[in-house]
Design a protein around this motif. Sequence first.
Motif, PDB file in Angstrom:
ATOM      1  N   MET A   1       0.741  -1.141  -0.051  1.00  0.00           N
ATOM      2  CA  MET A   1       0.151   0.048   0.160  1.00  0.00           C
ATOM      3  C   MET A   1       0.882   1.205  -0.090  1.00  0.00           C
ATOM      4  SD  MET A   1      -1.312   2.658   1.665  1.00  0.00           S
ATOM      5  CE  MET A   1      -0.777   2.462   3.474  1.00  0.00           C
ATOM      6  N   GLN A   2       1.940   1.105   0.642  1.00  0.00           N
ATOM      7  CA  GLN A   2       2.763   2.386   0.836  1.00  0.00           C
ATOM      8  C   GLN A   2       3.403   2.655  -0.506  1.00  0.00           C
ATOM      9  OE1 GLN A   2       5.291   1.257   4.185  1.00  0.00           O
ATOM     10  NE2 GLN A   2       3.996   2.439   5.666  1.00  0.00           N
ATOM     11  N   LEU A   3       3.732   1.663  -1.301  1.00  0.00           N
ATOM     12  CA  LEU A   3       4.357   1.886  -2.711  1.00  0.00           C
ATOM     13  C   LEU A   3       3.523   2.475  -3.710  1.00  0.00           C
ATOM     14  CD1 LEU A   3       6.722  -1.089  -3.033  1.00  0.00           C
ATOM     15  CD2 LEU A   3       7.155   1.170  -2.187  1.00  0.00           C
ATOM     16  N   ASP A  35       6.249  -6.569  -6.750  1.00  0.00           N
ATOM     17  CA  ASP A  35       6.389  -5.957  -7.835  1.00  0.00           C
ATOM     18  C   ASP A  35       5.208  -5.954  -8.876  1.00  0.00           C
ATOM     19  OD1 ASP A  35       8.804  -5.100  -7.016  1.00  0.00           O
ATOM     20  OD2 ASP A  35      10.023  -6.892  -8.060  1.00  0.00           O
ATOM     21  N   MET A  36       4.492  -7.347  -8.734  1.00  0.00           N
ATOM     22  CA  MET A  36       3.461  -7.494  -9.787  1.00  0.00           C
ATOM     23  C   MET A  36       2.174  -6.667  -9.357  1.00  0.00           C
ATOM     24  SD  MET A  36       0.264  -9.122  -9.555  1.00  0.00           S
ATOM     25  CE  MET A  36       0.509 -10.293  -8.173  1.00  0.00           C
ATOM     26  N   VAL A  37       1.978  -6.286  -8.091  1.00  0.00           N
ATOM     27  CA  VAL A  37       1.052  -5.423  -7.619  1.00  0.00           C
ATOM     28  C   VAL A  37       1.032  -4.093  -8.031  1.00  0.00           C
ATOM     29  CG1 VAL A  37      -0.307  -4.637  -5.617  1.00  0.00           C
ATOM     30  CG2 VAL A  37      -0.026  -7.041  -5.803  1.00  0.00           C
ATOM     31  N   VAL A  38       2.076  -3.540  -7.716  1.00  0.00           N
ATOM     32  CA  VAL A  38       2.878  -2.130  -7.964  1.00  0.00           C
ATOM     33  C   VAL A  38       2.766  -1.795  -9.345  1.00  0.00           C
ATOM     34  CG1 VAL A  38       4.597  -0.342  -7.565  1.00  0.00           C
ATOM     35  CG2 VAL A  38       4.051  -1.704  -5.625  1.00  0.00           C
ATOM     36  N   SER A  39       3.452  -2.705 -10.166  1.00  0.00           N
ATOM     37  CA  SER A  39       3.312  -2.443 -11.481  1.00  0.00           C
ATOM     38  C   SER A  39       1.847  -2.508 -12.193  1.00  0.00           C
ATOM     39  CB  SER A  39       4.373  -3.297 -12.200  1.00  0.00           C
ATOM     40  OG  SER A  39       3.863  -4.771 -12.195  1.00  0.00           O
ATOM     41  N   GLY A  40       1.143  -3.565 -11.793  1.00  0.00           N
ATOM     42  CA  GLY A  40      -0.029  -3.630 -12.128  1.00  0.00           C
ATOM     43  C   GLY A  40      -1.093  -2.546 -11.793  1.00  0.00           C
ATOM     44  N   VAL A  41      -0.927  -1.961 -10.710  1.00  0.00           N
ATOM     45  CA  VAL A  41      -1.783  -0.855 -10.353  1.00  0.00           C
ATOM     46  C   VAL A  41      -1.481   0.421 -11.172  1.00  0.00           C
ATOM     47  CG1 VAL A  41      -2.043   1.005  -8.555  1.00  0.00           C
ATOM     48  CG2 VAL A  41      -2.090  -1.521  -7.866  1.00  0.00           C
ATOM     49  N   ARG A  42       0.001   0.522 -11.556  1.00  0.00           N
ATOM     50  CA  ARG A  42       0.557   1.655 -12.323  1.00  0.00           C
ATOM     51  C   ARG A  42      -0.169   1.543 -13.952  1.00  0.00           C
ATOM     52  NH1 ARG A  42       5.600   0.897 -12.413  1.00  0.00           N
ATOM     53  NH2 ARG A  42       6.079   1.847 -10.589  1.00  0.00           N
ATOM     54  N   GLU A  43      -0.114   0.145 -14.507  1.00  0.00           N
ATOM     55  CA  GLU A  43      -0.429  -0.124 -15.671  1.00  0.00           C
ATOM     56  C   GLU A  43      -2.119   0.091 -15.891  1.00  0.00           C
ATOM     57  OE1 GLU A  43      -0.817  -4.264 -18.411  1.00  0.00           O
ATOM     58  OE2 GLU A  43       0.880  -3.916 -17.002  1.00  0.00           O
TER      59      GLU A  43
END
Length: 124
Positions: A1-3, A35-43
Amino acid sequence: MQLVFEQLFGGEGVTETLVDLIDYVPGENDRQYIDMVVSGVREHAQQIDEEIADCLRGWTLARLSRVDLAILRLSVFEMQYAGLPVAVSINEAVELTRKYSSEESCSFVNGVLGTISRKLAAKA
């Protein structure tokens, strides 16, 4: 969540930030998930934000606290793209809200995610 929260302010939201923020060094499995979640949220941010905005009554995304928005983005991503069970994602989101936001926000976050979960169930 913080990322995810960091991304809202133009940060990259990389796992190395966890070491700097909270002195947490993730193991390999945690690192892959993060990494999957952070990049997925961005994408998928635009689709996720549209889904959230469609469920807001009397609110806009711009009016939400950045903490609540980060939690909502994370949970919607988990429900729609990561395959996390809806009940688990909502429960975790409410707990994060309780820890990082306010008690009043808990029912708000729970309500928005409940509406999204019902929409997802109707599509299935």
